[in-house]
Design a protein around this motif. Structure first.
Motif, short mmCIF file in Angstrom:
data_model
loop_
_atom_site.label_atom_id
_atom_site.label_comp_id
_atom_site.label_asym_id
_atom_site.label_seq_id
_atom_site.Cartn_x
_atom_site.Cartn_y
_atom_site.Cartn_z
N ASP A 14 29.53 11.05 6.33
CA ASP A 14 29.64 10.44 7.66
C ASP A 14 29.79 11.50 8.74
OD1 ASP A 14 29.51 8.13 6.37
OD2 ASP A 14 31.65 7.67 6.41
N CYS A 18 27.41 12.06 11.90
CA CYS A 18 27.89 12.08 13.28
C CYS A 18 27.47 13.36 13.98
CB CYS A 18 29.41 11.97 13.31
SG CYS A 18 30.01 10.34 12.93
N HIS A 26 31.00 16.62 18.72
CA HIS A 26 31.68 17.03 17.50
C HIS A 26 31.81 18.53 17.34
CE1 HIS A 26 30.83 12.85 16.56
NE2 HIS A 26 31.79 12.92 15.68
#
Length: 666
Positions: A14, A18, A26
């Motif tokens: 995940d 992302c 991020h």
């Protein structure tokens, strides 16, 4: 620090997803985490170094890169990976990451405003919010930057061009702008093949000040650029294959290769193996690739260590193919063609930078190939004044420039490999000297000059035809190399290793041998000139002595030896003999006048002496009467006409009065 996307997705799928979809949110989190870990690891820190440095996270991926043409709007602000070639790099500038503002009216300071990374700017606030009783309102647009209180990072903009292989037929290659910051600056130089991992972003386009008021059509229109988060420089491919550190196994293999007795033969064999024959030319090219050793004299002068080579020859003798092979094989190589390159393109040009309007200097082919090889095809078709620009680069190995207020000297320590045709297209044996169109000044700068003639010989033609047929029939099927050949990647490593690690010198007895042979060569050339009554256009000078020294050094370098042995000198002398000396002789062979035997040669000189005695400078004689006279004296008729033709070509006599009367000028 570098993070592999594959490892990240195996740790947490995940998170990797992302990161692919919203990288700009991020990545700062990753850097913050890395900083915390580093903070824990390095405690306790010594006094004076309490602050921990920022850590930059770079990403890399093994996935298949996308094409530059496939970047569309749905990829916006996602991670993309594209290959390409860097064509230009701007200077490194600095960009503020945190700014402090001050108000003109009330002197209020807003500190530590974060600025988004990338090429987006920061819009200053229009109003000042500090309400103070009993004061006038602050004016509109009151804020200005405090330069001392900003913290900045380095950034650099690059221009990436899609790689030439992926451009469709008949289209121009596309460009995209790249933005690198912090540790990614100065990672690449123009000309490098790279694979870029980055965030496809947008910036405000252009300067809005030009379009006034209502004409602003492009409100939401933005231009795209890529914010780089990882660079991989490709080492394979044409041109820039700068082999980094050679691993110990490869070094072992190279040493083993150098220790074999006939290493020179096998290197010469593996240069352009698909081209049949021309063994000596290939040996000379092997010497050129390895190069001699560059010497620094105590008074600060340098003597060049690079070997220059000129191939003069008939069409269809695979000259350009050899050049193309050298371009692929040399660690750094630039290939240009004679007609399409000017003096500025070969040396250096001064241009105006479109952004800053200052003059900047761009290096040409000779500067880009510093430490490598320049291949110049169609050398004879170059304009004369462009050819003069190469003189300095070939002997002094620098390029001096004084244009537009820029006066500098650039290094161009490169070998020159040039291919040219003779004046008449093919080598004409009856014309002799006139086949070579170059000035002696440039010919003396070439260490070896090969004259490649396309001779008719049935046995040779048969083997050549067989070889060509084999190449065409089994073009794709045979990829194994034949006996004794070295494959290309190994060859590249070997060449760059030898050039970096080995710089042989002459031994005393080899030097003695060379001295004697050089004196012999000079006297032989002098005898030859005296016999043929004219200067050779290929001179034998001290440069040629240095050329032989360089060739023998490169032969020792192939064997990774510190000193030049006798055998190397012998081989170098042999190579020099078959190339330059033969070329210097072939200019004025006895066969040049169209006769092969010395008797005919003697006959012609006798007729010529008689003619000159017969008619003085400035006098006129009827051609018919002269020919009749000589025939009466039992001279053959064709010899007389030949002599008249020769003297006319030298400009000693002229035809007058409808070609009936001869007039002597000198």
């Amino acid at each position: 620090m570098e993070v592999e996307m594959e490892e990240l997705s195996s740790f947490d799928e995940d998170l990797a997803d992302c990161l692919y979809k919203q990288p700009s949110e991020h990545l700062p989190l990753l850097e913050e985490a890395a900083r915390e870990v580093a903070d824990e690891v390095t405690k306790p820190r010594p006094a004076g170094e309490e602050a921990i440095q920022d850590i930059q996270v770079m990403l890399r991926s093994e996935g298949n890169p996308a094409n530059m043409r496939s970047l569309k709007s749905d990829q916006m602000s996602r991670l993309v990976q594209i290959p390409g070639m860097v064509v230009s790099a701007a200077a490194v500038r600095s960009k503020a990451v945190r700014v402090s503002l001050q108000c003109r009216g009330c002197r209020g300071v807003i500190a530590n405003i974060a600025v988004r990374p990338g090429l987006e700017g920061y819009a200053l606030p229009r109003k000042c919010n500090t309400e103070q009783a009993g004061r006038a309102k602050c004016p509109v647009d009151p804020y200005f930057l405090i330069p001392d209180k900003c913290s900045c990072v380095d950034f650099q903009t690059l221009k990436l061009q899609e790689s030439p292989e992926s451009v469709p037929h008949g289209e121009m290659p596309r460009h995209v702008q790249l933005y690198c910051d912090r540790y990614l600056c100065d990672r690449v130089v123009p000309g490098n093949r790279v694979t870029i991992m980055g965030i496809y972003s947008i910036k405000k386009s252009g300067n809005p000040s030009r379009s006034k008021g209502r004409d602003r059509v492009g409100v939401g229109i933005r231009s795209s650029y890529i914010r780089v988060v990882g660079i991989q420089v490709d080492t394979e491919g044409v041109g820039r294959s700068v082999v980094g550190a050679v691993s110990p196994q490869e070094e072992e293999e190279i040493r083993r290769l150098a220790a074999t007795p006939n290493v020179f033969e096998s290197i010469a064999k593996s240069i352009a193996p698909s081209i049949y024959g021309s063994v000596d030319v290939k040996k000379a090219i092997a010497c050129l690739l390895f190069g001699g050793s560059r010497k620094r004299l105590p008074d600060g002068l340098t003597r060049r260590g690079d070997v220059n080579l000129l191939m003069l020859g008939d069409p269809g003798t695979a000259k350009s193919q050899l050049l193309k092979f050298v371009e692929r094989c040399a660690p750094i190589a630039v290939y240009t063609s004679g007609k399409g390159s000017s003096a500025a393109g070969l040396t250096a040009s001064v241009m105006r930078d479109p952004v800053t309007r200052n003059f900047v200097m761009e290096g040409g082919a000779m500067v880009l190939a510093d430490g490598g090889v320049v291949c110049i095809d169609e050398f004879d078709k170059m304009r004369e004044d462009d050819r003069v620009a190469i003189h300095e680069a070939m002997e002094q190995q620098t390029i001096s420039i004084a244009k537009a207020g820029i006066t500098t000297t650039l290094n161009s320590r490169c070998s020159v490999l040039a291919a040219a045709n003779s004046v008449f297209g093919r080598w004409d044996d009856t014309k002799g000297e006139e086949n070579i169109d170059f000035m002696p000044t440039i010919l003396s700068r070439f260490d070896m000059i090969f004259i490649i003639k396309d001779e008719h010989d049935e046995h040779k033609d048969m083997t050549l035809a067989k070889h060509v047929m084999n190449v065409h029939l089994s073009a794709l099927t045979t990829n194994q190399s034949s006996e004794g050949e070295i494959e290309l990647s190994m060859m590249k490593k070997y060449i760059s290793y030898a050039r970096a690690k080995c710089g042989p010198r002459l031994s005393a007895d080899a030097a003695e041998k060379l001295k004697n042979r050089y004196i012999l060569m000079r006297s032989g050339a002098r005898e030859h000139e005296r016999a043929s009554d004219k200067r050779s256009s290929i001179p034998i000078t001290v440069r040629q002595l240095e050329a032989i020294i360089r060739i023998s050094e490169s032969l020792a370098k192939m064997k990774l030896r510190p000193f030049v042995a006798d055998g190397d000198v012998d081989e170098a002398l042999r190579l020099f003999q078959v190339s330059t000396l033969d070329a210097a002789r072939s200019g004025s062979l006895s066969g040049v006048e169209g006769f092969s035997t010395p008797q005919d040669q003697e006959m012609i000189s006798r007729v010529e002496k008689q003619l000159k005695r017969r008619f003085a400078i400035g006098s006129q004689v009827s051609e018919h009467s002269i020919v009749q006279d000589f025939i009466k004296q039992k001279y053959p008729e064709h010899a007389i006409y030949k002599v008249l033709h020769l003297m006319m070509r030298r400009g000693e006599i002229q035809h007058r009065m409808q070609r009936k009367v001869l007039y002597r000028i000198k």
